[in-house]
Design a protein around this motif. Structure first.
Motif: not given
Length: 306
Positions: A8-20, A132-138, A157-162
């Motif tokens: 959940l903490l990780r999701e907050l870091a990526e999504r930016g809000s409790i609601t999201a 930024d299409f990276a916003d869709l990775t979650p 974001r620490g993404l795997a980029v291929i």
């Protein structure tokens, strides 16, 4: 610490809000907040702080969110080892793409994945206006994105980029246009022409900005469109010329001719973006390898037709 609360903490870091986070994890906002408070008590230091009407992570919270990502990667790796042991990548993989990426990759990719028993690939496309299409990775296992190069936000974001493909961007002209007599076109050839442009700030438009800089004069843009199909039709009707991607422009069948650009960096790169834990799944790895194969096939096919 409970792994589910770390997630959940990780999701907050990526999504930016409790609601999201609540929406994505199918919880109520109050349930998410309560779980984060429990995690904060377990950690012994503040993990979030107020910011306006919402909350943001503290430095400790960001560090623990990064640890949560590392835990998720380790778990997925362990599951991948087990799946490899069973030798049966299976399940559902979700993929989303920008429009011309789907046009290039999906026909062959869907055929390849259809031959794998027990594996289902669910594909969608996205509005190219997405910043930024990276916003869709979650929300998706694999996100196809085009860009001039590796973007700093992906690293943050620490993404795997291929990397999948480098695709040249050419000048599209109507058949019979005087410039079609040239094998290649340089900025100096394009001073007194009318352009059919892309939305301001998008990659094709940045190529046009390079041409303007090289010539020292502003380009005359007659119209701007987001959809490449509209651009192709308007150019074919003789209303201007445009910058379009080489592999998906229907030149010969659409009343167009295309010519390579010289003197500017006219190329886009296509990447697969993934959360690092999802990149460990055997089913996702199989789809990524199929994407690599399809990218290579597309390039070889184009070269054989030149």
């Amino acid at each position: 610490m409970d792994i589910r609360r770390l997630e959940l903490l990780r999701e907050l870091a990526e999504r930016g809000s409790i609601t999201a986070v609540a929406r994505a994890t199918q919880r109520t906002p109050s349930a998410v907040s309560q779980q984060l408070k429990v995690l904060e008590r377990e950690a012994g230091i503040p993990l979030t702080e107020r910011s306006g009407r919402g909350i943001v992570l503290t430095g400790a919270g960001r560090a623990l969110a990064l640890t949560a990502t590392e835990v998720a990667v380790a778990i997925e790796h362990a599951q991948a080892v087990w799946e490899d042991f069973k030798q049966a990548p299976r399940g559902e993989v979700t993929l989303t793409t920008f429009p011309t990426g789907g046009q290039m990759f999906l026909p062959g990719l869907l055929g390849a994945v259809a031959e794998v028993p027990g594996l289902t690939l669910i594909c969608t496309d996205q509005d190219a206006l997405l910043p930024d299409f990276a916003d869709l990775t979650p929300d998706f296992d694999i996100v196809l994105a085009d860009a001039p190069g590796y973007l700093p936000s992906w690293r943050e974001r620490g993404l795997a980029v291929i990397p999948l493909m480098r695709e040249p961007l050419d000048v599209a002209l109507p058949e019979g246009h005087p410039l079609s007599a040239k094998a290649t076109l340089a900025p100096k050839d394009l001073v007194d022409v009318t352009w059919i442009g892309m939305r301001v700030g998008f990659h094709y438009d940045r190529i046009l900005s390079q041409i303007e800089a090289a010539n020292g004069v502003s380009a005359k843009v007659g119209q701007r469109f987001l959809d490449n199909g509209i651009v192709e039709s308007v150019v074919a009707a003789g209303h201007g010329i445009a910058i379009l991607p080489r592999f998906t422009t229907r030149d010969k069948e659409n009343g167009l001719v295309t010519r390579p650009l010289t003197g500017v960096v006219a190329v886009r790169q296509i990447f697969a973006l993934l959360r690092p834990d999802r990149a460990e799944r055997p089913s996702v790895r199989l789809v990524v390898e199929a994407l690599r194969t399809e990218a290579k096939r597309m390039q070889e096919l184009y070269e054989s037709l030149r």
